[in-house]
Every structure is written in structure tokens, then in C-alpha cells.
Design a protein around this motif. Structure first.
Motif, PDB file in Angstrom:
ATOM      1  N   VAL A  86       0.859  -1.178   0.000  1.00 20.45           N
ATOM      2  CA  VAL A  86       0.000   0.000   0.000  1.00 20.45           C
ATOM      3  C   VAL A  86       0.894   1.227   0.000  1.00 20.45           C
ATOM      4  CG1 VAL A  86      -1.770   1.309   1.227  1.00 20.45           C
ATOM      5  CG2 VAL A  86      -1.837  -1.194   1.257  1.00 20.45           C
ATOM      6  N   ARG A  87       0.646   2.111  -0.952  1.00 19.17           N
ATOM      7  CA  ARG A  87       1.385   3.381  -0.985  1.00 19.17           C
ATOM      8  C   ARG A  87       0.465   4.487  -1.454  1.00 19.17           C
ATOM      9  NH1 ARG A  87       4.971   2.745  -6.583  1.00 19.17           N
ATOM     10  NH2 ARG A  87       5.219   0.530  -6.223  1.00 19.17           N
ATOM     11  N   ASN A  88       0.500   5.605  -0.773  1.00 19.17           N
ATOM     12  CA  ASN A  88      -0.312   6.767  -1.133  1.00 19.17           C
ATOM     13  C   ASN A  88      -1.790   6.404  -1.300  1.00 19.17           C
ATOM     14  OD1 ASN A  88       2.063   8.344  -1.239  1.00 19.17           O
ATOM     15  ND2 ASN A  88       2.395   7.783  -3.377  1.00 19.17           N
ATOM     16  N   HIS A  89      -2.313   5.634  -0.361  1.00 18.25           N
ATOM     17  CA  HIS A  89      -3.730   5.224  -0.348  1.00 18.25           C
ATOM     18  C   HIS A  89      -4.090   4.247  -1.470  1.00 18.25           C
ATOM     19  CE1 HIS A  89      -4.451   8.185   2.751  1.00 18.25           C
ATOM     20  NE2 HIS A  89      -4.040   9.162   1.968  1.00 18.25           N
ATOM     21  N   VAL A  90      -3.093   3.690  -2.148  1.00 13.20           N
ATOM     22  CA  VAL A  90      -3.349   2.750  -3.245  1.00 13.20           C
ATOM     23  C   VAL A  90      -2.767   1.386  -2.890  1.00 13.20           C
ATOM     24  CG1 VAL A  90      -2.947   2.228  -5.680  1.00 13.20           C
ATOM     25  CG2 VAL A  90      -3.332   4.601  -4.953  1.00 13.20           C
ATOM     26  N   ALA A  91      -3.617   0.343  -2.894  1.00 12.90           N
ATOM     27  CA  ALA A  91      -3.141  -1.025  -2.704  1.00 12.90           C
ATOM     28  C   ALA A  91      -2.735  -1.592  -4.060  1.00 12.90           C
ATOM     29  CB  ALA A  91      -4.225  -1.888  -2.073  1.00 12.90           C
ATOM     30  N   ILE A  92      -1.555  -2.180  -4.141  1.00 15.15           N
ATOM     31  CA  ILE A  92      -1.056  -2.785  -5.375  1.00 15.15           C
ATOM     32  C   ILE A  92      -0.974  -4.293  -5.161  1.00 15.15           C
ATOM     33  CG2 ILE A  92       0.799  -2.848  -7.086  1.00 15.15           C
ATOM     34  CD1 ILE A  92       1.600  -0.036  -6.064  1.00 15.15           C
ATOM     35  N   GLU A 118       3.149   3.243 -14.479  1.00  8.74           N
ATOM     36  CA  GLU A 118       3.126   4.696 -14.279  1.00  8.74           C
ATOM     37  C   GLU A 118       1.751   5.261 -14.602  1.00  8.74           C
ATOM     38  OE1 GLU A 118       5.139   8.721 -16.231  1.00  8.74           O
ATOM     39  OE2 GLU A 118       6.039   6.752 -16.595  1.00  8.74           O
ATOM     40  N   ARG A 119       1.170   4.803 -15.713  1.00  6.92           N
ATOM     41  CA  ARG A 119      -0.152   5.285 -16.120  1.00  6.92           C
ATOM     42  C   ARG A 119      -1.243   4.788 -15.165  1.00  6.92           C
ATOM     43  NH1 ARG A 119      -1.080   9.378 -18.324  1.00  6.92           N
ATOM     44  NH2 ARG A 119      -2.969   8.589 -19.348  1.00  6.92           N
ATOM     45  N   ALA A 120      -1.151   3.523 -14.760  1.00 12.06           N
ATOM     46  CA  ALA A 120      -2.153   2.964 -13.862  1.00 12.06           C
ATOM     47  C   ALA A 120      -2.111   3.645 -12.493  1.00 12.06           C
ATOM     48  CB  ALA A 120      -1.945   1.461 -13.711  1.00 12.06           C
ATOM     49  N   LEU A 121      -0.913   3.877 -11.980  1.00 12.86           N
ATOM     50  CA  LEU A 121      -0.796   4.519 -10.675  1.00 12.86           C
ATOM     51  C   LEU A 121      -1.188   5.990 -10.742  1.00 12.86           C
ATOM     52  CD1 LEU A 121       2.489   2.829  -9.411  1.00 12.86           C
ATOM     53  CD2 LEU A 121       0.160   2.461  -8.562  1.00 12.86           C
ATOM     54  N   ALA A 122      -0.933   6.630 -11.882  1.00 11.65           N
ATOM     55  CA  ALA A 122      -1.381   8.019 -12.035  1.00 11.65           C
ATOM     56  C   ALA A 122      -2.904   8.094 -11.989  1.00 11.65           C
ATOM     57  CB  ALA A 122      -0.853   8.595 -13.346  1.00 11.65           C
ATOM     58  N   MET A 123      -3.575   7.141 -12.650  1.00 10.83           N
ATOM     59  CA  MET A 123      -5.032   7.073 -12.583  1.00 10.83           C
ATOM     60  C   MET A 123      -5.489   6.791 -11.156  1.00 10.83           C
ATOM     61  SD  MET A 123      -8.068   7.034 -14.117  1.00 10.83           S
ATOM     62  CE  MET A 123      -7.809   6.725 -15.879  1.00 10.83           C
ATOM     63  N   ALA A 124      -4.825   5.868 -10.482  1.00  6.51           N
ATOM     64  CA  ALA A 124      -5.184   5.556  -9.103  1.00  6.51           C
ATOM     65  C   ALA A 124      -5.025   6.774  -8.202  1.00  6.51           C
ATOM     66  CB  ALA A 124      -4.324   4.401  -8.595  1.00  6.51           C
ATOM     67  N   ASP A 125      -3.966   7.542  -8.404  1.00  7.53           N
ATOM     68  CA  ASP A 125      -3.749   8.746  -7.593  1.00  7.53           C
ATOM     69  C   ASP A 125      -4.849   9.781  -7.832  1.00  7.53           C
ATOM     70  OD1 ASP A 125      -1.465   7.698  -6.464  1.00  7.53           O
ATOM     71  OD2 ASP A 125      -0.094   8.695  -7.868  1.00  7.53           O
ATOM     72  N   ILE A 128      -7.871   9.143  -8.555  1.00 10.28           N
ATOM     73  CA  ILE A 128      -9.064   8.648  -7.872  1.00 10.28           C
ATOM     74  C   ILE A 128      -8.919   8.791  -6.364  1.00 10.28           C
ATOM     75  CG2 ILE A 128     -10.364   6.533  -7.344  1.00 10.28           C
ATOM     76  CD1 ILE A 128      -9.727   5.639 -10.252  1.00 10.28           C
ATOM     77  N   ALA A 129      -7.741   8.455  -5.833  1.00 10.34           N
ATOM     78  CA  ALA A 129      -7.544   8.371  -4.385  1.00 10.34           C
ATOM     79  C   ALA A 129      -7.600   9.716  -3.669  1.00 10.34           C
ATOM     80  CB  ALA A 129      -6.216   7.683  -4.091  1.00 10.34           C
ATOM     81  N   VAL A 130      -7.469  10.820  -4.395  1.00  2.00           N
ATOM     82  CA  VAL A 130      -7.544  12.132  -3.738  1.00  2.00           C
ATOM     83  C   VAL A 130      -8.986  12.507  -3.403  1.00  2.00           C
ATOM     84  CG1 VAL A 130      -5.442  12.985  -4.823  1.00  2.00           C
ATOM     85  CG2 VAL A 130      -7.645  13.385  -5.934  1.00  2.00           C
ATOM     86  N   ASN A 131      -9.953  11.761  -3.937  1.00  6.46           N
ATOM     87  CA  ASN A 131     -11.361  12.103  -3.711  1.00  6.46           C
ATOM     88  C   ASN A 131     -11.883  11.525  -2.405  1.00  6.46           C
ATOM     89  OD1 ASN A 131     -11.873  13.619  -6.173  1.00  6.46           O
ATOM     90  ND2 ASN A 131     -11.590  11.679  -7.252  1.00  6.46           N
ATOM     91  N   ALA A 132     -13.088  11.957  -2.036  1.00  7.30           N
ATOM     92  CA  ALA A 132     -13.671  11.586  -0.750  1.00  7.30           C
ATOM     93  C   ALA A 132     -13.867  10.073  -0.661  1.00  7.30           C
ATOM     94  CB  ALA A 132     -15.004  12.299  -0.560  1.00  7.30           C
ATOM     95  N   PRO A 133     -13.244   9.396   0.313  1.00  9.14           N
ATOM     96  CA  PRO A 133     -13.286   7.924   0.370  1.00  9.14           C
ATOM     97  C   PRO A 133     -14.692   7.335   0.463  1.00  9.14           C
ATOM     98  CG  PRO A 133     -11.565   8.771   1.804  1.00  9.14           C
ATOM     99  CD  PRO A 133     -12.360   9.954   1.344  1.00  9.14           C
ATOM    100  N   LEU A 134     -15.546   7.892   1.295  1.00  8.65           N
ATOM    101  CA  LEU A 134     -16.888   7.334   1.445  1.00  8.65           C
ATOM    102  C   LEU A 134     -17.707   7.528   0.166  1.00  8.65           C
ATOM    103  CD1 LEU A 134     -17.798   8.350   5.103  1.00  8.65           C
ATOM    104  CD2 LEU A 134     -17.011   6.131   4.257  1.00  8.65           C
ATOM    105  N   ALA A 135     -17.570   8.687  -0.446  1.00 11.83           N
ATOM    106  CA  ALA A 135     -18.300   8.933  -1.689  1.00 11.83           C
ATOM    107  C   ALA A 135     -17.821   7.992  -2.792  1.00 11.83           C
ATOM    108  CB  ALA A 135     -18.120  10.387  -2.125  1.00 11.83           C
ATOM    109  N   LEU A 136     -16.518   7.702  -2.824  1.00  9.29           N
ATOM    110  CA  LEU A 136     -15.990   6.756  -3.814  1.00  9.29           C
ATOM    111  C   LEU A 136     -16.635   5.385  -3.658  1.00  9.29           C
ATOM    112  CD1 LEU A 136     -12.133   7.441  -3.917  1.00  9.29           C
ATOM    113  CD2 LEU A 136     -13.732   7.660  -5.821  1.00  9.29           C
ATOM    114  N   ARG A 137     -16.769   4.929  -2.423  1.00 10.06           N
ATOM    115  CA  ARG A 137     -17.342   3.608  -2.180  1.00 10.06           C
ATOM    116  C   ARG A 137     -18.804   3.557  -2.609  1.00 10.06           C
ATOM    117  NH1 ARG A 137     -14.950   2.408   3.901  1.00 10.06           N
ATOM    118  NH2 ARG A 137     -12.918   3.355   3.498  1.00 10.06           N
TER     119      ARG A 137
END
Length: 273
Positions: free
Chosen positions: A19-25, A203-210, A212-221
Motif C-alpha cells: 500500500v502506498r499513497n492510499h493505493v493497494a497494489i 506509471e499510467r495505472a498509478l497516475a489514474m489511481a492517484d 481517484i484516491a484524492v477524492n472523498a473515500p466514502l463517496a468513492l465507495r
């Protein structure tokens, strides 16, 4: 073997998890077998998605494979040959009347999931890409619902999600033929959102994940749950039907011929029994 939910990422031998920067790999890590899944690997994939779902720090998940493949499906040689042959056949034919546990864990993960498809994604590897919300492909990626070549039907991904992603007619073509398609064709039919040079995939996949991950966690779910409800419907019903049907097909001569022909590297001769 311990149940998947009791396996800790620290105990993984077939999957890498970080897990790095709120992203699980989640990385399937059996490159010597082209990331084919044995029983342990299935359990670890399940446990990895369960771990991501339980971690409040995780806001997005990226799933990929160690080069040269994403996931080449089930490890047929390990499951069906050698000293464990009898036990493997018993495991395959004693199908439970419920969806595959690893599929359920991936589909029930309430974080957005991105599949970074770095190579061959065939059989259950193709299914795993379909369990993701977004698919980004390397130029080296290939996709194939090859179950029909083994005398079987697909798991819930092909029947439940593929038609919603590429349309019923194209899904039928892929499922009925078992054809394997390349990354550009996958992009053309809408199976993947982007094709990148191989060395830029993560690089592209993690950029997309980043992003997404900056947004509100509950709203994302809740956003993901809303998409699941409106686009795909009920998992358990189709999953139960798939499992029951597979239980019958595993016992057919055609399935045994499909596996035997694969191991012998020849075209199968099916007889409809």
C-alpha cells in the motif's frame, strides 16, 4: 490450507501486496508459470482483495502481474497432473453452489479497482480484468475467454460483466469462439480504456489511481456501489448458476479432452459427451 481470509499478506508466496499513497497494489507473482493460478494463488488473490477492503487507508486498488504475463488462468499442469492428480480432480468436480471465492472478494471490494494488464490475460486471468472497474493495457497485453476450448463455461466475469462492457454480440463472439485478441482490438471494442507502451503501464495505472484516491473515500465507495447496482445486477444468482453448471461440465469427456489436448499441445477433438 488455511482459509483465504486468514492468510495475512505477510504470509503470501504467490502474490505481492503493498500500500502506498492510499493505493493497494496487488501483483500476481508466479512469473515462471506465467502467473497461472494454483490453489494457493487463488486463496492469496482472495485474501489480498479482502485486505484492501478492510484497510481504511486504501482508497483505490491496482491489480497486475509480474512480467511476462498478467495471468494465464488456472495452472492446469499443477491442478491436473502429478502426484496430486486424484486430489485435484476431486477439488475441481466438487464445485460449491456459489461464486468462486476469489471472484467474490474482487467484486465485493468497495474501492475502485484498476487492472494494469501487462501481458496475457486469458481464462481466469481475463475474468480478473473484468472484475476491475477500469482496465489499462500494455501494448503486449492479450485477452481471451478460452474456457470453451477446455469444454467449460466462463466464470461470472464473462457472463455477468463482459456483455455490459463490450455489448452482448461481441461478448458472445469472444465467449463462443475462445479467440484471443490483442490490446488494440481490446481498446477498439471498449474492453480497455487505454493502451500504453509496456514500460509506462504501471506509471499510467498509478497516475489514474492517484487521481481517484484524492477524492472523498466514502463517496468513492458509494459511487462504486451505485455503478454495480445499475450496470451489472445480482452477483450471487449468476454465480450460483455458473458453479452448478461447471460442476456438471468438469465431469464430461469433453472437458477431460480439452485439458489433455492442452497438455499435449494439440487441437482438441470434442464429442459432445
Amino acid at each position: 490450507m488455511a482459509k483465504a481470509e486468514r492468510i495475512s499478506p505477510a504470509d503470501f508466496t504467490c502474490v505481492l501486496y503493498e500500500v502506498r499513497n492510499h493505493v493497494a497494489i496487488i501483483t500476481i507473482n508466479r512469473p515462471e508459470r506465467r502467473n497461472a493460478l494454483n490453489r494457493r494463488a487463488y486463496d492469496e488473490v482472495e485474501a489480498a482483495f479482502r485486505a484492501a477492503s478492510a484497510d481504511t487507508d486504501v482508497r483505490c486498488v491496482v491489480v497486475t502481474g509480474s512480467d511476462p504475463a498478467f495471468c494465464s488462468g488456472e495452472d492446469v499442469k499443477e491442478m491436473m497432473t502429478g502426484e496430486e492428480h486424484g486430489k485435484s480432480v476431486q477439488r475441481l468436480t466438487a464445485v460449491r453452489p456459489e461464486p468462486t471465492p476469489a471472484a467474490v472478494a474482487a467484486l465485493e471490494c468497495d474501492r475502485p479497482v484498476i487492472a494494469a494488464v501487462n501481458g496475457a490475460a486469458v481464462g481466469w486471468g481475463m475474468e480478473l480484468t473484468l472484475f476491475a472497474d477500469i482496465r489499462i493495457a500494455s501494448e503486449q497485453a492479450k485477452f481471451g475467454e478460452i474456457f470453451i476450448k477446455r469444454g467449460l463455461i466462463t466464470d461470472v466475469g464473462g457472463l455477468w460483466r463482459l456483455p455490459a462492457i463490450v455489448g452482448p454480440a461481441k461478448a458472445a463472439e469472444l465467449l463462443f469462439t475462445g479467440d484471443v485478441i490483442g490490446a488494440r482490438e481490446a481498446e477498439r471494442i471498449g474492453l480497455v480504456t487505454e493502451v500504453t507502451p509496456h514500460d509506462q503501464l504501471m506509471e499510467r495505472a498509478l497516475a489514474m489511481a492517484d487521481r481517484i484516491a484524492v477524492n472523498a473515500p466514502l463517496a468513492l465507495r458509494f459511487m462504486k456501489e451505485g455503478l454495480r447496482r445499475t450496470a451489472y445486477g445480482d452477483l450471487r444468482e449468476i454465480g450460483s448458476w455458473v458453479s452448478g453448471t461447471l460442476g456438471k461440465l468438469f465431469e464430461t469427456e469433453d472437458h477431460r479432452e480439452g485439458v489433455k489436448s492442452f497438455l499435449e499441445k494439440r487441437a482438441p477433438v470434442f464429442k459432445g459427451r
